[in-house]
Design a protein around this motif. Structure first.
Motif, mmCIF file in Angstrom:
data_model
loop_
_atom_site.group_PDB
_atom_site.id
_atom_site.type_symbol
_atom_site.label_atom_id
_atom_site.label_comp_id
_atom_site.label_asym_id
_atom_site.label_seq_id
_atom_site.Cartn_x
_atom_site.Cartn_y
_atom_site.Cartn_z
ATOM 1 N N UNK A 39 11.578 66.537 20.802
ATOM 2 C CA UNK A 39 11.531 66.114 19.407
ATOM 3 C C UNK A 39 10.891 67.196 18.549
ATOM 4 N N UNK A 40 9.812 67.799 19.053
ATOM 5 C CA UNK A 40 9.159 68.899 18.349
ATOM 6 C C UNK A 40 10.117 70.075 18.193
ATOM 7 N N UNK A 41 10.863 70.385 19.239
ATOM 8 C CA UNK A 41 11.828 71.487 19.172
ATOM 9 C C UNK A 41 12.912 71.209 18.143
ATOM 10 N N UNK A 42 13.385 69.967 18.083
ATOM 11 C CA UNK A 42 14.411 69.610 17.107
ATOM 12 C C UNK A 42 13.887 69.749 15.684
ATOM 13 N N UNK A 43 12.652 69.344 15.467
ATOM 14 C CA UNK A 43 12.063 69.394 14.133
ATOM 15 C C UNK A 43 11.765 70.819 13.684
ATOM 16 N N UNK A 44 11.561 71.733 14.619
ATOM 17 C CA UNK A 44 11.228 73.119 14.286
ATOM 18 C C UNK A 44 12.403 74.077 14.488
ATOM 19 N N UNK A 45 13.594 73.533 14.687
ATOM 20 C CA UNK A 45 14.778 74.382 14.825
ATOM 21 C C UNK A 45 14.888 75.102 16.142
ATOM 22 N N UNK A 46 14.324 74.529 17.204
ATOM 23 C CA UNK A 46 14.317 75.208 18.498
ATOM 24 C C UNK A 46 15.404 74.797 19.456
ATOM 25 N N UNK A 47 16.372 73.983 19.005
ATOM 26 C CA UNK A 47 17.454 73.540 19.884
ATOM 27 C C UNK A 47 18.791 74.028 19.339
ATOM 28 N N UNK A 48 19.607 74.574 20.213
ATOM 29 C CA UNK A 48 20.948 75.022 19.844
ATOM 30 C C UNK A 48 21.913 74.594 20.943
ATOM 31 N N UNK A 49 23.036 74.025 20.551
ATOM 32 C CA UNK A 49 24.035 73.568 21.513
ATOM 33 C C UNK A 49 25.339 74.325 21.268
ATOM 34 N N UNK A 50 25.666 75.179 22.201
ATOM 35 C CA UNK A 50 26.775 76.113 22.022
ATOM 36 C C UNK A 50 28.112 75.407 21.813
ATOM 37 N N UNK A 51 28.331 74.309 22.501
ATOM 38 C CA UNK A 51 29.642 73.661 22.453
ATOM 39 C C UNK A 51 29.646 72.351 21.676
ATOM 40 N N UNK A 52 28.621 72.117 20.874
ATOM 41 C CA UNK A 52 28.584 70.932 20.016
ATOM 42 C C UNK A 52 28.303 71.396 18.598
ATOM 43 N N UNK A 53 29.336 71.388 17.766
ATOM 44 C CA UNK A 53 29.233 71.916 16.413
ATOM 45 C C UNK A 53 29.822 70.916 15.411
ATOM 46 N N UNK A 54 29.547 71.107 14.113
ATOM 47 C CA UNK A 54 30.104 70.209 13.102
ATOM 48 C C UNK A 54 31.625 70.093 13.159
ATOM 49 N N UNK A 55 32.309 71.186 13.475
ATOM 50 C CA UNK A 55 33.769 71.128 13.555
ATOM 51 C C UNK A 55 34.227 70.162 14.647
ATOM 52 N N UNK A 56 33.502 70.116 15.739
ATOM 53 C CA UNK A 56 33.812 69.184 16.815
ATOM 54 C C UNK A 56 33.627 67.747 16.352
ATOM 55 N N UNK A 57 32.577 67.492 15.577
ATOM 56 C CA UNK A 57 32.329 66.143 15.074
ATOM 57 C C UNK A 57 33.431 65.704 14.116
ATOM 58 N N UNK A 58 33.888 66.615 13.283
ATOM 59 C CA UNK A 58 34.996 66.289 12.381
ATOM 60 C C UNK A 58 36.251 65.930 13.164
ATOM 61 N N UNK A 59 36.515 66.675 14.231
ATOM 62 C CA UNK A 59 37.687 66.386 15.047
ATOM 63 C C UNK A 59 37.557 65.027 15.727
ATOM 64 N N UNK A 60 36.359 64.668 16.165
ATOM 65 C CA UNK A 60 36.143 63.377 16.822
ATOM 66 C C UNK A 60 36.402 62.220 15.869
ATOM 67 N N UNK A 61 35.842 62.301 14.674
ATOM 68 C CA UNK A 61 35.998 61.186 13.742
ATOM 69 C C UNK A 61 37.440 61.099 13.243
ATOM 70 N N UNK A 62 38.136 62.224 13.208
ATOM 71 C CA UNK A 62 39.538 62.214 12.782
ATOM 72 C C UNK A 62 40.422 61.470 13.776
ATOM 73 N N UNK A 63 39.974 61.374 15.036
ATOM 74 C CA UNK A 63 40.740 60.651 16.046
ATOM 75 C C UNK A 63 40.604 59.136 15.898
ATOM 76 N N UNK A 64 39.576 58.681 15.173
ATOM 77 C CA UNK A 64 39.302 57.243 15.099
ATOM 78 C C UNK A 64 39.398 56.673 13.687
#
Length: 249
Positions: A39-64
């Motif tokens: 939680x501390x890492x998330x609040x301070x910008x210390x987490x990065x997920x290479x294969x989970x991006x906003x574009x992926x989220x847009x594609x997911x919601x477009x399917x539903x």
């Protein structure tokens, strides 16, 4: 995950700095490792997920959801994570209350190791299990844009509040550590040693400028010091040290 979601929700609705600090310190005191460190890492910008991006989220919601309806909703709401969290349709066969075993550490671990083809299915499955607030927190975690009014300095101050530490002490050891910061929390709470670094030129918090008062002149040997005018602008820190081989860095 629900505790992390509740923290973000309360922080986003709390305008007072002192109250935010209390919420953070209480969360760090009550939530065990490694979730509190993540939680501390998330609040301070210390987490990065290479294969989970906003574009992926847009594609997911477009399917539903109808794309036109989603765009209208996005224009009205103005935030991608909040829009998806509100408009996401839950399958009729989704069992209620099944997200209780979904911890923040499990989500982070799976996202960090998931391949490009695996990540969309993971996120969609979690969205099906979480409520609106949980979905919003998950999406904020994925995009990295929490925007809940918490600076990195405030989050570190909350860690210092767990024990007899000063925020500047947290700053000094911060750059030698990585999530989930278990050694940092142990030291802050007085149950572990001070984290050490081999960096020959470690970070030092920048000291605020203060005017030289007349009484200060009496306590200082003025020929031993240099002074300059303080101008507004970007603060730069230059640090010198010596590594184990005796080389200057």
């Amino acid at each position: 995950m629900q505790r992390f979601a509740s923290l973000l929700d309360r922080l986003s609705h709390e305008p007072r700095r002192g109250a935010k600090l209390t919420l953070l310190a209480d969360h760090f005191a009550r939530v065990p490792d490694p979730d509190r460190g993540l939680a501390l890492a998330a609040l301070t910008g210390g987490l990065r997920f290479r294969n989970a991006k906003p574009a992926m989220l847009r594609a997911l919601v477009a399917e539903r959801v109808d794309p036109y309806l989603f765009e209208l909703s996005y224009d009205f709401v103005g935030d991608l994570s909040e829009t998806i969290a509100l408009i996401w349709p839950i399958p009729e066969d989704a069992p209620p209350g099944e997200a209780g075993d979904l911890s923040l550490s499990m989500v982070v671990e799976r996202l960090e190791t998931a391949g490009r083809n695996e990540a969309p299915g993971l996120v969609a499955g979690w969205l099906d299990r979480l409520d609106e607030t949980g979905r919003w927190a998950l999406l904020k975690l994925v995009t990295g844009g929490l925007r809940v009014g918490v600076s990195a300095r405030l989050a570190k101050t909350a860690v210092a509040a767990l024990g007899p530490r000063d925020p500047d002490e947290i700053e000094e050891v911060w750059h030698a550590l990585k999530p989930p910061y278990e050694a940092l929390f142990a030291w802050a709470e007085g149950t572990g040693p001070r984290p050490e670094t081999d960096d020959p030129a470690p970070f030092r918090p920048a000291m605020l400028a203060h005017p030289l008062e007349e009484r200060d002149r009496e306590a200082l040997a003025l020929p031993d010091f240099a002074a300059e005018w303080k101008w507004d602008g970007i603060r730069v820190q230059a640090v010198s040290g010596q590594d184990r081989a005796g080389r200057r860095v």
